[in-house]
Design a protein around this motif. Structure first.
Motif, short mmCIF file in Angstrom:
data_model
loop_
_atom_site.label_atom_id
_atom_site.label_comp_id
_atom_site.label_asym_id
_atom_site.label_seq_id
_atom_site.Cartn_x
_atom_site.Cartn_y
_atom_site.Cartn_z
N THR A 126 45.37 46.18 35.24
CA THR A 126 46.35 45.12 35.50
C THR A 126 47.75 45.64 35.20
OG1 THR A 126 44.69 43.61 34.66
CG2 THR A 126 46.89 42.71 34.96
N PRO A 127 48.71 45.48 36.14
CA PRO A 127 50.07 45.94 35.84
C PRO A 127 50.73 45.04 34.79
CG PRO A 127 50.01 44.81 37.96
CD PRO A 127 48.59 44.87 37.46
N THR A 128 51.63 45.61 34.00
CA THR A 128 52.34 44.81 32.99
C THR A 128 53.54 44.12 33.65
OG1 THR A 128 53.61 46.73 32.37
CG2 THR A 128 51.68 46.24 31.04
N GLY A 129 54.12 43.13 32.97
CA GLY A 129 55.26 42.38 33.50
C GLY A 129 55.07 40.90 33.29
N VAL A 130 55.72 40.11 34.12
CA VAL A 130 55.61 38.65 34.02
C VAL A 130 54.75 38.16 35.17
CG1 VAL A 130 56.89 36.48 34.04
CG2 VAL A 130 57.85 38.47 32.89
N SER A 189 43.49 43.04 23.20
CA SER A 189 43.84 44.39 22.76
C SER A 189 42.59 45.14 22.31
CB SER A 189 44.86 44.27 21.62
OG SER A 189 45.10 45.50 21.06
N ASP A 190 41.70 44.46 21.61
CA ASP A 190 40.47 45.08 21.12
C ASP A 190 39.57 45.55 22.27
OD1 ASP A 190 39.10 45.56 18.52
OD2 ASP A 190 37.49 44.46 19.53
N LEU A 191 39.67 44.86 23.41
CA LEU A 191 38.88 45.24 24.58
C LEU A 191 39.56 46.37 25.37
CD1 LEU A 191 37.93 41.65 25.80
CD2 LEU A 191 36.30 43.38 25.04
N GLY A 192 40.75 46.77 24.90
CA GLY A 192 41.49 47.82 25.60
C GLY A 192 42.21 47.31 26.84
N LEU A 193 42.43 46.00 26.91
CA LEU A 193 43.08 45.39 28.08
C LEU A 193 44.57 45.18 27.80
CD1 LEU A 193 40.49 42.56 28.79
CD2 LEU A 193 40.86 44.60 30.19
N PRO A 194 45.39 45.16 28.85
CA PRO A 194 46.77 44.69 28.65
C PRO A 194 46.71 43.24 28.15
CG PRO A 194 46.50 45.60 30.84
CD PRO A 194 45.13 45.50 30.26
N VAL A 195 47.67 42.87 27.29
CA VAL A 195 47.61 41.54 26.65
C VAL A 195 48.41 40.53 27.48
CG1 VAL A 195 48.17 40.24 24.56
CG2 VAL A 195 47.36 42.60 24.39
N THR A 196 47.71 39.53 28.02
CA THR A 196 48.39 38.45 28.75
C THR A 196 48.62 37.30 27.79
OG1 THR A 196 47.14 39.11 30.71
CG2 THR A 196 48.28 37.00 30.82
N THR A 197 49.90 36.92 27.63
CA THR A 197 50.27 35.86 26.68
C THR A 197 51.16 34.84 27.38
OG1 THR A 197 50.36 37.59 24.98
CG2 THR A 197 51.26 35.44 24.38
N LEU A 198 50.84 33.57 27.25
CA LEU A 198 51.69 32.52 27.84
C LEU A 198 53.07 32.56 27.21
CD1 LEU A 198 49.74 29.13 28.16
CD2 LEU A 198 50.58 30.58 30.01
N MET A 235 50.79 41.64 41.45
CA MET A 235 51.02 40.67 40.37
C MET A 235 49.70 39.94 40.05
SD MET A 235 54.12 38.04 40.12
CE MET A 235 53.54 36.63 41.00
N ALA A 236 49.36 40.00 38.78
CA ALA A 236 48.08 39.38 38.39
C ALA A 236 48.26 37.87 38.22
CB ALA A 236 47.62 39.97 37.07
N THR A 237 47.33 37.14 38.71
CA THR A 237 47.34 35.68 38.46
C THR A 237 45.97 35.28 37.98
OG1 THR A 237 46.70 35.20 40.71
CG2 THR A 237 49.05 35.12 40.22
N THR A 238 45.94 34.18 37.26
CA THR A 238 44.64 33.68 36.79
C THR A 238 44.04 32.84 37.89
OG1 THR A 238 45.77 31.82 35.83
CG2 THR A 238 45.27 33.66 34.38
N ALA A 239 42.73 32.63 37.79
CA ALA A 239 42.03 31.88 38.84
C ALA A 239 42.44 30.42 38.82
CB ALA A 239 40.53 31.99 38.61
#
Lengths: 317, 227
Positions: free
Chosen positions: A115-119, A220-229, B1-5
């Motif tokens: 997953t690319p980082t950013g908004v 983070s523990d899964l090695g994934l980029p962190v998606t935060t609202l 761009m990633a989106t949630t389902a």
């Protein structure tokens, strides 16, 4: 010892603690809530008894003074019960973080591309995708630090107010001393209520902080980029309403002290009381309105997190 | 761009959920799909916002009336008596609304757990187990309704007193004082019932969190990669 015990309230459970064990916070909170309800019921019965006896010669003001004190104190007991249950929720949310983290290692799918980082936009608002866990927000750090002192000060103020209501009940109605005792009781008790509600609001802020940290920790523990609202509008308005209400709660206490100086003039004191009563209620109302928005924000964050969990299981990212 | 389902909006043809034999303290039902929101949770999602708006509106009106009351001459007994009943009536319609909004927001959180938990289990491909409504949730609904009714009666008494008594004669003043004492007692009992209901609603969240922490480990054990 007591300080250590207090510091441990709502803290993250240790790795050896059993997540299946029933919550002591829940049990204690519910018992306390029922005790508070019983106190408020007794005060209401006192009002009904007083109403039946009121006549031209006896206004039963002394009864109405202690019922005011007892009912407001009882509200405080129920609010402390709510705070205790919220502490239990914080502990359980950490158990949830551990359970989800352990389980997702085995349930996650295989990502085809990172997953690319950013908004990014989500159904629950904008979110940031970062390589690392985002740092805690200032308001979250403040909430973690402030909830306990607020609850402690609120409980103390309410106790002082309860004692003051007995002093008020012992005064001759319509005397200067009676008016002074009334002003002190109302000011102190509603200061206590405002502090307790602020403590509850800070606990809700602590829950939001835990959801944010926990969500980051799992990803983070899964090695994934962190998606935060990103902080939603409801959370920003919650902070504004809570702070305004808390300041108004303190202001009403100061204004009641000012009204003490008017106790010698019944007409002036009565005019002050006319608007100070609703003002103190408005102060509590603003904090309560903020609490509604905090709860709505928690609901949205949870919905977002469940969607993230499903997404990680389905796609691995 | 990633989106949630997108949240599911498609209605499934659910088979009737059947009671689960779990062998622990959690009483659940099983189904092939997530059960989504129940009626109180749907109401919570729909009504928290109007209730909050109503609270803010009524507090504003009540506070303006209080300022008018404070500015009224102390010899204008009729106006003062009317306003002394109208102000608490408006302020407590505000409290009734905000406590309803809080209760609805708690129900909304419980809805997020119910729908989200169901969706996760469905995604894993497992039987979807959903907690039956715990006793504390039923107590929350009952206390909320009682609180609303008791507070509404107290508010109605204030409105009756505002319309009924002129505040001039001694009998009027005594009757008004009696009604005001009863109204205050009922309004405050209503607040206590509402607050207790909120405590029970939050207690239900702890039960749900406990169940979900157990359930997701069961899913990992039964459907995880090492099986």
């Amino acid at each position: 010892m007591a300080a250590i015990a207090l510091a441990g309230l709502g803290a993250r459970p240790g790795p050896t603690e059993d997540h299946r064990r029933p919550s002591a916070y829940r049990k204690a909170g519910l018992i306390l809530a029922v005790i508070g309800l019983m106190g408020a019921t007794a005060a209401s019965i006192g009002n009904l008894v007083a109403a039946a006896g009121i006549d031209a010669g006896n206004g039963y003001r002394e009864t109405l003074a202690w019922t005011f004190g007892l009912s407001t104190f009882s509200f405080g007991v129920i609010k402390i019960a709510i705070a205790v249950i919220l502490m239990g929720i914080i502990v359980r949310l950490w158990f949830r973080v551990d359970a989800v983290r352990e389980s997702l290692h085995r349930l996650r799918g295989h990502p085809e591309r990172p997953t690319p980082t950013g908004v990014v936009k989500t159904d629950w608002g904008a979110a940031t995708v970062t390589d690392d866990i985002p740092k805690p927000l200032f308001i979250h750090r403040m909430a973690r630090f402030m909830w306990l002192p607020m609850l402690a000060m609120g409980a103390m103020a309410l106790t002082v107010g309860l004692v003051s209501s007995w002093v008020w009940a012992a005064q001759t109605p319509d005397s200067e001393a009676g008016r002074q005792a009334a002003a002190v009781t109302q000011g102190v008790e509603f200061l206590g209520e405002a502090l307790l509600l602020s403590g509850i609001a800070f606990l809700l802020g602590t829950i939001l902080a835990g959801l944010r940290d926990g969500g980051g920790e799992v990803q983070s523990d899964l090695g994934l980029p962190v998606t935060t609202l990103k902080m939603p509008v409801t959370a920003k308005v919650f902070v504004a309403l809570m702070m305004t209400g808390m300041m108004a709660g303190m202001a009403q206490f100061v204004l009641y002290l000012v009204a003490l100086g008017q106790a010698g003039d019944p007409a002036s004191f009565s005019a002050w009381s006319n608007w100070l009563g609703p003002f103190r209620e408005l102060a509590l109302g603003l904090i309560l309105a903020g609490i509604v928005l905090a709860l709505v924000t928690i609901g949205n964050v949870l919905a977002f997190q469940f969607d993230r969990i499903s997404s990680i299981i389905r796609t691995g990212k | 761009m990633a989106t949630t389902a997108q949240p599911r909006s498609v209605k499934h043809n659910h088979e009737r959920p059947t009671p689960t034999q779990r062998g622990d303290e959690f009483t659940t039902v099983s189904s092939d799909h997530g059960l989504g929101y129940n009626l109180p949770q749907k109401m919570g999602r729909a009504f928290w916002q109007p209730m909050l708006a109503m609270a803010l509106t009524f507090w504003a009106i009540g506070f303006v009336l209080a300022i008018i009351e404070a500015g009224t001459g102390r010899d204008d007994l009729a106006t003062i008596q009317d306003l002394s009943n109208l102000v608490p009536a408006f302020m407590f319609v505000g409290f009734l609304s905000v406590f309803a909004a809080i209760s609805f927001a708690v129900a909304r959180i419980l809805g997020a757990f119910r729908k989200g938990g169901g969706d996760v289990q469905e995604t894993v491909g497992a039987e979807v187990q959903t907690l039956k409504m715990p006793l504390t949730a039923k107590a929350m609904l009952a206390l909320m309704m009682m609180g609303m009714m008791v507070m509404a009666v107290g508010i109605a008494l204030n409105l009756v007193a505002a319309g009924e008594y002129g505040g001039i004669t001694e009998a009027d003043i005594v009757d008004n004082a009696r009604l005001a004492a009863v109204a205050e007692g009922l309004r405050r009992l209503g607040v206590a019932l509402y607050l207790t209901g909120i405590a029970f609603g939050l207690g239900t969240i702890i039960t749900v969190l406990r169940f979900q922490a157990v359930r997701i480990r069961e899913l990992a054990a039964s459907h995880g990669r090492n099986n």
